[in-house]
Design a protein around this motif. Structure first.
Motif, PDB file in Angstrom:
ATOM      1  N   PHE A   1       0.856  -1.181   0.000  1.00  0.00           N
ATOM      2  CA  PHE A   1       0.000   0.000   0.000  1.00  0.00           C
ATOM      3  C   PHE A   1       0.897   1.237   0.000  1.00  0.00           C
ATOM      4  N   TYR A   2       0.577   2.199  -0.871  1.00  0.00           N
ATOM      5  CA  TYR A   2       1.403   3.393  -1.026  1.00  0.00           C
ATOM      6  C   TYR A   2       0.544   4.647  -0.850  1.00  0.00           C
ATOM      7  N   VAL A   3       1.161   5.677  -0.278  1.00  0.00           N
ATOM      8  CA  VAL A   3       0.530   6.992  -0.149  1.00  0.00           C
ATOM      9  C   VAL A   3       1.473   8.017  -0.774  1.00  0.00           C
ATOM     10  N   TYR A   4       0.934   8.841  -1.666  1.00  0.00           N
ATOM     11  CA  TYR A   4       1.745   9.813  -2.391  1.00  0.00           C
ATOM     12  C   TYR A   4       1.197  11.228  -2.212  1.00  0.00           C
ATOM     13  N   PRO A   5       2.084  12.212  -2.182  1.00  0.00           N
ATOM     14  CA  PRO A   5       1.607  13.607  -2.177  1.00  0.00           C
ATOM     15  C   PRO A   5       1.136  13.997  -3.570  1.00  0.00           C
ATOM     16  N   SER A   6       0.195  14.907  -3.609  1.00  0.00           N
ATOM     17  CA  SER A   6      -0.286  15.466  -4.875  1.00  0.00           C
ATOM     18  C   SER A   6      -0.711  16.912  -4.620  1.00  0.00           C
ATOM     19  N   VAL A   7       0.287  17.772  -4.485  1.00  0.00           N
ATOM     20  CA  VAL A   7       0.063  19.170  -4.145  1.00  0.00           C
ATOM     21  C   VAL A   7       0.806  20.043  -5.147  1.00  0.00           C
ATOM     22  N   THR A   8       0.104  20.980  -5.738  1.00  0.00           N
ATOM     23  CA  THR A   8       0.728  21.954  -6.629  1.00  0.00           C
ATOM     24  C   THR A   8       0.198  23.338  -6.295  1.00  0.00           C
TER      25      THR A   8
ATOM     26  N   VAL B   1       4.688  15.817  -5.778  1.00  0.00           N
ATOM     27  CA  VAL B   1       3.838  14.756  -6.308  1.00  0.00           C
ATOM     28  C   VAL B   1       4.582  13.433  -6.245  1.00  0.00           C
ATOM     29  N   GLY B   2       3.827  12.365  -6.335  1.00  0.00           N
ATOM     30  CA  GLY B   2       4.384  11.023  -6.366  1.00  0.00           C
ATOM     31  C   GLY B   2       3.496  10.118  -7.185  1.00  0.00           C
TER      32      GLY B   2
ATOM     33  N   ALA C   1      13.627  23.711 -10.789  1.00  0.00           N
ATOM     34  CA  ALA C   1      14.544  22.852 -10.044  1.00  0.00           C
ATOM     35  C   ALA C   1      13.728  21.728  -9.413  1.00  0.00           C
ATOM     36  N   SER C   2      14.256  20.490  -9.472  1.00  0.00           N
ATOM     37  CA  SER C   2      13.527  19.321  -8.977  1.00  0.00           C
ATOM     38  C   SER C   2      14.430  18.444  -8.127  1.00  0.00           C
ATOM     39  N   TYR C   3      13.795  17.801  -7.162  1.00  0.00           N
ATOM     40  CA  TYR C   3      14.457  16.774  -6.363  1.00  0.00           C
ATOM     41  C   TYR C   3      13.547  15.546  -6.368  1.00  0.00           C
ATOM     42  N   ILE C   4      14.047  14.442  -6.922  1.00  0.00           N
ATOM     43  CA  ILE C   4      13.229  13.254  -7.177  1.00  0.00           C
ATOM     44  C   ILE C   4      13.848  12.055  -6.468  1.00  0.00           C
ATOM     45  N   TYR C   5      12.985  11.248  -5.879  1.00  0.00           N
ATOM     46  CA  TYR C   5      13.437  10.009  -5.251  1.00  0.00           C
ATOM     47  C   TYR C   5      12.588   8.857  -5.778  1.00  0.00           C
TER      48      TYR C   5
ATOM     49  N   ILE D   1      10.345  -7.394 -15.103  1.00  0.00           N
ATOM     50  CA  ILE D   1       9.345  -6.327 -15.117  1.00  0.00           C
ATOM     51  C   ILE D   1       8.763  -6.141 -13.720  1.00  0.00           C
ATOM     52  N   LYS D   2       8.825  -4.914 -13.219  1.00  0.00           N
ATOM     53  CA  LYS D   2       8.170  -4.557 -11.969  1.00  0.00           C
ATOM     54  C   LYS D   2       7.971  -3.045 -11.936  1.00  0.00           C
ATOM     55  N   PRO D   3       7.043  -2.566 -11.128  1.00  0.00           N
ATOM     56  CA  PRO D   3       6.739  -1.121 -11.128  1.00  0.00           C
ATOM     57  C   PRO D   3       7.809  -0.305 -10.419  1.00  0.00           C
ATOM     58  N   THR D   4       7.843   0.982 -10.742  1.00  0.00           N
ATOM     59  CA  THR D   4       8.736   1.946 -10.100  1.00  0.00           C
ATOM     60  C   THR D   4       7.943   2.790  -9.116  1.00  0.00           C
ATOM     61  N   ASN D   5       8.444   2.866  -7.905  1.00  0.00           N
ATOM     62  CA  ASN D   5       7.791   3.632  -6.855  1.00  0.00           C
ATOM     63  C   ASN D   5       8.429   5.016  -6.785  1.00  0.00           C
ATOM     64  N   GLU D   6       7.772   5.999  -7.381  1.00  0.00           N
ATOM     65  CA  GLU D   6       8.264   7.376  -7.300  1.00  0.00           C
ATOM     66  C   GLU D   6       7.733   7.984  -6.005  1.00  0.00           C
TER      67      GLU D   6
END
Length: 610
Positions: free
Chosen positions: A352-359, A376-377, A427-431, A400-405
């Motif tokens: 189970f994943y929780v991602y931010p989604s704020v702009t 965002v994620g 400018a971006s910082y990505i994990y 093959i497997k998904p990428t968790n941004e």
């Protein structure tokens, strides 16, 4: 008081007001008597004392002004003279007098506004181009309105080359053909369409290593190369549809199913459904996107060919992304969150994943400067289809497997430097967890290898990676018919397991220039630059007494210059000439895979209606 001069005294008495002297008669007689008595006494007294001297006496009366009543006109006089109101009738007459003149005025014309000729738009077009390396480009698009609401359309695309790369011993041609069909309708309350497509791609694993065959004799090496059949074929069949509503809770929905396969018995199915709902809660519009994403497939064998059963994979991702938008003066804020549940159908891993989604965005100086930021994620579903689209030279043995941004935090400024010049800097910082990277496969020189197992294919590895990225873009319309654009991306990568961010450049530059020479001649120039990349590969047949230190292989940076010229014969026909890789740089986009050198393409485009 002694008065020695009666005449002077009398003169002084004459200064009194006339009203006093003209008082009532009963006071006048008495006053005169008294005055005569005083005079006789004064006269007698003077005779007795002759030398008593003189003295001046000034009699002063205080001034007490009063306001008199103003004269007022009691009423407006009435004029009874009728002659004063009578209007005289005046008659004018013109006495013509001839004047000799040579002036001849010209007839005036109103200044007209030049109206630009309306450009006719065509619904259909066809393009055909031929070039060196046996290149053939063809494209056809047609559409037709069945009635006021319904329409059908179709697209055919073909791009191919017969190859002919210098110093490449294997076949290096390619074919890419696709056809798409659409039927749709546009109505007052909703619009929808259904589509179907087919694509066939043929590529060749021609990228043998430079030192291939060093462990063999020359005849053995030649025989081994001749035994390799590098051809790989990909086929894709897709169906889907879209629907959108003007009103109602359901805003829109997208549905797509894709079946992908290759010549090595690999197979993959992808089902994606993304409806979007919109409803009001306490006068706030809540937008909610629902995601149902399934991918499942299999590969016949692994890279070494040691497996006895197909390699299967499958993931089902279920998600919901609610959000609402707040607009206040110059601020726009979009707040939401992504909730995803991923189920592995083969490896039985559920997460189970929780991602931010704020702009957010703010107009600092109107449209001239806008600040924007976001966090965002996402859970990206990786597929065999997507990997082939990015790199057709992968081996049919992928993991093959998904990428968790986990998050992509960014901030930037965009706007206009002038009315025709726009800019964007960010400018971006990505994990990313399980970020997919292309890396070349190791190889040996055994004749029993698969056709892709001679160092001429790439695989996919995963790693947790952090990326710091800076992006800048500038676009301008310099004059009428002249546009220029430039963008740059600078990236820095930090890996957890892998020693390098394989095949990812640190610098990418791109620039374009389009201009109109005349009303019929047009030209354009495109220049792009890609920095150095890292890869790794080894020949496992070579045995070292002392293992050498691992050193990644560096792929050189490259510069690619392209230009085109177009001649518009009329509103229907346009001829073009394209020149690609003008510097004739045989750079390698992937390890052991050089690109075609200087290329020329000559063709024409025709627009038409039924």
């Amino acid at each position: 008081m002694i008065i020695n001069n009666i005449k002077a005294f009398m003169n002084k008495q004459s200064r009194f007001s006339a009203s006093f002297l003209l008082g009532e008669s009963r006071w006048l007689s008495g006053g005169v008597g008294i005055l005569l008595l005083f005079l006789s006494q004064f006269s007698f007294a003077q005779n007795k004392q002759e030398n008593i001297g003189t003295e001046v006496v000034n009699v002063v009366k205080p001034y007490a002004p009063t306001i008199s009543d103003a004269f007022k006109v009691k009423e407006v006089p009435v004029i009874t003279n009728d002659e004063n109101a009578k209007k005289e009738s005046v008659k004018y007459s013109i006495l013509p007098f001839p004047v000799a003149s040579t002036f001849l005025p010209s007839k005036g014309n109103a200044e007209g506004v030049e109206k630009a000729k309306q450009v006719r738009l065509f619904k259909n077009y066809a393009t055909l181009g031929l070039g060196n390396y046996g290149v053939l480009n063809a494209e056809l698009f047609v559409t037709d309105d069945l009635n006021n609401n319904e329409y059908v359309s179709g697209m055919f695309r073909h791009q191919s080359s017969q190859g002919g790369l210098k110093d490449v011993v294997l076949d290096n041609g390619f074919y890419d053909t696709a056809i798409d069909l659409v039927y749709g309708t546009n109505e007052k309350e909703m619009a929808w369409n259904v589509n179907a497509g087919y694509q066939n791609q043929i590529y060749n694993w021609f990228g043998l290593p430079d030192n291939f065959g060093n462990t063999l004799t020359l005849p053995e090496s030649i025989a081994l190369v001749n035994s390799i059949n590098p051809q790989q074929s990909y086929n894709s069949i897709s169906v889907g549809g879209d629907i959108a509503f003007e009103e109602g809770i359901l805003n829109n929905a997208n549905l797509k199913f894709n079946h992908f396969s290759d010549a090595y018995s690999s197979s993959e199915n992808r089902f994606l459904l993304t409806p979007t709902f919109k409803f009001d809660v306490m006068d706030e519009a809540i937008k909610t996107k629902v995601i149902v994403d399934y991918v499942g497939g299999s590969f016949k064998s692994d890279y070494l060919g040691t497996n006895t059963t197909p390699l299967k994979y499958g993931y089902t991702n279920l998600g919901i992304v609610p959000s609402f938008e707040m607009i206040k003066e110059d601020w726009t804020l979009n707040i939401g969150a992504g909730l995803m549940y991923s189920m592995g159908t083969e490896n039985k891993t559920n997460k189970f994943y929780v991602y931010p989604s704020v702009t957010a965005s703010c107009k600092i100086v109107g449209d001239l400067m806008i600040f924007y930021s976001g966090a965002v994620g996402d859970l990206r579903q990786n597929t065999y289809t997507d990997f082939v689209d990015a790199n057709p030279f992968v081996s049919p043995t992928l993991n093959i497997k998904p990428t968790n941004e986990l998050y992509d935090v960014h901030a930037g400024l965009k706007g206009k430097l002038a009315s025709t010049v726009s800019y964007d800097i960010k400018a971006s910082y990505i994990y990313d967890e399980n970020c997919a990277l292309f890396v070349s496969n190791d190889y040996n020189e055994k004749s029993t290898n698969a056709n892709y197992a001679f160092g001429n294919s790439l695989s996919v590895v995963y790693d947790d990676m952090k990326t710091i990225r800076f992006y800048g873009e500038l676009k301008a319309d310099l004059t009428k018919g002249v546009t220029v654009g430039v963008d740059a991306t600078f990236s820095s990568y930090y890996n957890k397991i892998q020693s390098e961010a394989w095949n990812l450049p640190a610098i990418e530059l791109n620039s374009t220039l389009d201009f109109a020479i005349t009303e019929k001649w047009f030209a354009g120039v495109n220049l792009f630059y890609v920095g150095e990349r890292k890869d790794q590969q080894s020949n496992t047949d070579i045995v070292y007494i002392v293992a050498p230190d691992f050193v990644p292989i560096t792929l050189d940076s490259y510069l690619d210059l392209n230009a085109n010229v177009r001649f518009k014969y009329n509103e229907r026909f346009t001829a073009f000439l394209k020149a690609n890789n003008i510097t004739n740089n045989g750079y390698q986009k992937w390890l052991n895979y050089p690109v075609q050198g200087f290329q020329v393409l000559l063709g024409a485009n025709c627009k038409f209606d039924f």
